[in-house]
Design a protein around this motif. Structure first.
Motif, PDB file in Angstrom:
ATOM      1  N   UNK A 154       0.836  -1.300  -0.047  1.00  0.00           N
ATOM      2  CA  UNK A 154       0.118  -0.112   0.162  1.00  0.00           C
ATOM      3  C   UNK A 154       0.954   1.403   0.033  1.00  0.00           C
ATOM      4  N   UNK A 155       1.962   1.419   0.815  1.00  0.00           N
ATOM      5  CA  UNK A 155       2.693   2.383   0.963  1.00  0.00           C
ATOM      6  C   UNK A 155       3.369   2.858  -0.472  1.00  0.00           C
ATOM      7  N   UNK A 156       3.889   1.472  -1.086  1.00  0.00           N
ATOM      8  CA  UNK A 156       4.478   1.683  -2.378  1.00  0.00           C
ATOM      9  C   UNK A 156       3.473   2.353  -3.556  1.00  0.00           C
ATOM     10  N   UNK A 157       2.295   1.998  -3.272  1.00  0.00           N
ATOM     11  CA  UNK A 157       1.179   2.476  -4.141  1.00  0.00           C
ATOM     12  C   UNK A 157       0.609   3.851  -3.743  1.00  0.00           C
ATOM     13  N   UNK A 158       1.492   4.559  -2.842  1.00  0.00           N
ATOM     14  CA  UNK A 158       1.111   5.961  -2.361  1.00  0.00           C
ATOM     15  C   UNK A 158       0.116   6.134  -1.583  1.00  0.00           C
ATOM     16  N   UNK A 159      -0.183   5.087  -0.605  1.00  0.00           N
ATOM     17  CA  UNK A 159      -1.129   5.220   0.558  1.00  0.00           C
ATOM     18  C   UNK A 159      -0.452   5.412   1.878  1.00  0.00           C
ATOM     19  N   UNK A 160      -1.136   6.389   2.805  1.00  0.00           N
ATOM     20  CA  UNK A 160      -0.595   6.636   4.062  1.00  0.00           C
ATOM     21  C   UNK A 160      -1.233   5.197   4.892  1.00  0.00           C
ATOM     22  N   UNK A 161      -0.353   4.487   5.707  1.00  0.00           N
ATOM     23  CA  UNK A 161      -0.900   3.191   6.014  1.00  0.00           C
ATOM     24  C   UNK A 161      -0.723   3.155   7.688  1.00  0.00           C
TER      25      UNK A 161
END
Length: 129
Positions: free
Chosen positions: A22-29
């Motif tokens: 998710x982080x690699x896809x630009x989301x804040x996790x």
């Protein structure tokens, strides 16, 4: 604005994998290992999506989804349920308590990200309407 995703998963490897992808896809996790802390963390983090493991120690993911849906500030947050123990009728039961998405483990990255984007995009469209 970066979309926020709360990941409720007690398995360390699965939680790390979900969060890294998710982080690699630009989301804040925001990772949560203990289901007992999930609702408080959701209130503080205000996620755009919750990824919820169903088989958690101490508390059922089904109960947590139901509690999210009863919370005035969280009830409209989409939930993607993820479970390793997919039996007959499980998806229906999971959707009945309020999950908008459902995936059975093991989860492949492609379908996982497709489900995440679908729910995030749907949430964005509904918020704009």
């Amino acid at each position: 604005m970066m979309k926020r995703i709360l990941v409720v998963e007690d398995n360390d490897l699965n939680r790390k994998l979900f969060c890294d992808v998710l982080a690699a896809n630009g989301f804040s996790v925001e990772p949560v290992a203990d289901g007992e802390m999930a609702i408080d963390r959701a209130r503080a983090f205000v996620p755009n999506l919750v990824i919820m493991d169903i088989q958690l120690p101490n508390v059922s993911g089904l109960d947590l989804i139901a509690r999210l849906k009863r919370d005035a500030n969280l009830r409209n947050t989409p939930v993607l349920a993820v479970t390793a123990y997919a039996g007959k009728g499980d998806e229906e039961r999971i959707r009945e308590v309020g999950a908008q998405g459902y995936l059975a483990k093991p989860v492949s990255i492609g379908p996982f990200m497709a489900a995440v984007r679908n729910l995030i995009d749907r949430d964005s469209r509904e918020a704009a309407a």
